[in-house]
Design a protein around this motif. Sequence first.
Motif, PDB file in Angstrom:
ATOM      1  N   ASP A 131      13.187   8.790   0.836  1.00  0.00           N
ATOM      2  CA  ASP A 131      13.682  10.164   0.801  1.00  0.00           C
ATOM      3  C   ASP A 131      13.307  10.863   2.105  1.00  0.00           C
ATOM      4  OD1 ASP A 131      13.184  13.213   0.096  1.00  0.00           O
ATOM      5  OD2 ASP A 131      14.567  12.420  -1.426  1.00  0.00           O
ATOM      6  N   GLN A 132      14.169  11.772   2.551  1.00  0.00           N
ATOM      7  CA  GLN A 132      13.900  12.467   3.814  1.00  0.00           C
ATOM      8  C   GLN A 132      12.585  13.241   3.782  1.00  0.00           C
ATOM      9  OE1 GLN A 132      16.885  15.468   4.681  1.00  0.00           O
ATOM     10  NE2 GLN A 132      17.291  15.789   2.493  1.00  0.00           N
ATOM     11  N   ASN A 133      12.176  13.687   2.591  1.00  0.00           N
ATOM     12  CA  ASN A 133      10.914  14.425   2.486  1.00  0.00           C
ATOM     13  C   ASN A 133       9.680  13.519   2.567  1.00  0.00           C
ATOM     14  OD1 ASN A 133      12.200  16.972   2.121  1.00  0.00           O
ATOM     15  ND2 ASN A 133      12.588  16.453  -0.028  1.00  0.00           N
ATOM     16  N   ASP A 134       9.893  12.213   2.415  1.00  0.00           N
ATOM     17  CA  ASP A 134       8.773  11.263   2.461  1.00  0.00           C
ATOM     18  C   ASP A 134       8.685  10.520   3.791  1.00  0.00           C
ATOM     19  OD1 ASP A 134       7.921  11.791  -0.140  1.00  0.00           O
ATOM     20  OD2 ASP A 134       9.308  10.327  -1.013  1.00  0.00           O
ATOM     21  N   ALA A 135       9.679  10.713   4.654  1.00  0.00           N
ATOM     22  CA  ALA A 135       9.763   9.892   5.868  1.00  0.00           C
ATOM     23  C   ALA A 135       8.544  10.057   6.767  1.00  0.00           C
ATOM     24  CB  ALA A 135      11.042  10.218   6.631  1.00  0.00           C
ATOM     25  N   ALA A 193       0.832  -1.208   0.000  1.00  0.00           N
ATOM     26  CA  ALA A 193       0.000   0.000   0.000  1.00  0.00           C
ATOM     27  C   ALA A 193       0.864   1.255   0.000  1.00  0.00           C
ATOM     28  CB  ALA A 193      -0.934  -0.013   1.207  1.00  0.00           C
ATOM     29  N   LEU A 194       1.953   1.235   0.771  1.00  0.00           N
ATOM     30  CA  LEU A 194       2.840   2.396   0.824  1.00  0.00           C
ATOM     31  C   LEU A 194       3.478   2.669  -0.534  1.00  0.00           C
ATOM     32  CD1 LEU A 194       4.067   4.529   2.747  1.00  0.00           C
ATOM     33  CD2 LEU A 194       5.990   2.946   3.085  1.00  0.00           C
ATOM     34  N   MET A 195       3.819   1.614  -1.260  1.00  0.00           N
ATOM     35  CA  MET A 195       4.423   1.780  -2.590  1.00  0.00           C
ATOM     36  C   MET A 195       3.516   2.522  -3.557  1.00  0.00           C
ATOM     37  SD  MET A 195       6.046  -1.985  -3.251  1.00  0.00           S
ATOM     38  CE  MET A 195       6.747  -2.883  -1.880  1.00  0.00           C
ATOM     39  N   GLN A 200       1.535   6.557   7.421  1.00  0.00           N
ATOM     40  CA  GLN A 200       0.767   5.521   6.725  1.00  0.00           C
ATOM     41  C   GLN A 200       1.002   4.142   7.333  1.00  0.00           C
ATOM     42  OE1 GLN A 200       0.696   5.632   2.358  1.00  0.00           O
ATOM     43  NE2 GLN A 200       1.564   7.689   2.465  1.00  0.00           N
ATOM     44  N   LEU A 201       2.231   3.843   7.674  1.00  0.00           N
ATOM     45  CA  LEU A 201       2.537   2.522   8.221  1.00  0.00           C
ATOM     46  C   LEU A 201       1.931   2.345   9.609  1.00  0.00           C
ATOM     47  CD1 LEU A 201       6.233   2.181   7.002  1.00  0.00           C
ATOM     48  CD2 LEU A 201       4.278   0.796   6.246  1.00  0.00           C
ATOM     49  N   VAL A 202       1.966   3.386  10.408  1.00  0.00           N
ATOM     50  CA  VAL A 202       1.344   3.316  11.736  1.00  0.00           C
ATOM     51  C   VAL A 202      -0.161   3.120  11.601  1.00  0.00           C
ATOM     52  CG1 VAL A 202       0.815   4.634  13.824  1.00  0.00           C
ATOM     53  CG2 VAL A 202       3.153   4.603  12.920  1.00  0.00           C
TER      54      VAL A 202
END
Length: 359
Positions: free
Chosen positions: A322-326, A248-250, A332-334
């Motif tokens: 990427d640091q901007n996506d962290a 899903a994150l992809m 989303q994962l949480v």
Amino acid sequence: MACTVSRRKRELNLSLPDTLSYRDAGVDIAAGDRLVENIKPFAKRTMRPEVLSGIGGFGGLVEISKKYREPVLVSGTDGVGTKLKLAFELNRHDTVGIDLVGMSVNDILVQGAEPLFFLDYFACGKLDVDAATEVIKGIAAGCELAGCALIGGETAEMPGMYPVGEYDLAGFAVGVVEKANIITGTDIRPGDIVLGLASNGAHSNGYSLVRKIIERSQPDLNAKFDSERTLADCIMAPTRIYVKPLLALMQTLQIKGMAHITGGGLLENVPRVLPSNVTAVIDGLAWHTPKLFEWLREQGNVAQQEMYRTFNCGIGMVVIVDQNDAADAITQLVAAGETVWRIGTIEARIGDEAQTRIC
């Protein structure tokens, strides 16, 4: 004349040994048939639209979804290792099947693949239908967690090959990824963020050392250990399957690299996805280390570097973004039920320094 011939046959039969069957040799075909019937309902729950045949045929038929323009198949195979020895001793057969699935589907996931189907190989000396049913129910449960179909497998009853009450497992997963979306790690750059997803425990690696520590310390495995769980519960906790949250994150942001933390721990697995010009610098205090690993380190007097090289130490999957996506990735994962930490950064590699450094 007829009576003479008949009497001669009876006399000859008296001198021959009793008639032998395959069951007399130790292989119970009827037990195998019962096992197949037992597991069909569990396998049925894992079916996907691409599956064209179910359990029981000579081969499983699966078509590739037409949503892929340039589909690439990704395959993986693994086992459960000596964690099975503890399953035998504790008479716990219900979760090792989840381990079996997790070890393969998490591996193919790191290249961006969606698991399509899974096959298992169950080998034993004498088939215990009840225990085997529990194992394969676990395999089906793992397939449900991964969203892949259990389309078949092999049960091999081989008298004399395994001690009574023991068996071995192997698993085989096949997934598919769009060619343009294969995750290779080549886009990883200095400044990228290393995320760590929590493990359920030791998963399915390092159990030769776990068993050695148990042998040395002789703990009460049934005593309360962590909250309401016993030590046996913690040791036998199944491999966490990360497929659905990460697929899903992809769909929402670029994952630059992933590493399934298996044999070799953090120190050996993270470098497998890194370009040669970078290194991952990991903060060993950035995440909560489960009590199980502290117990193993103390009881076995295991050096910390050896812990990082043997066990996942609480991090079952590493994701590099990427640091901007962290921040978005963590959110989303949480929301998907994962426990996630920022555990490090990617830096430029200097000379021939190690590609993963834990501080």
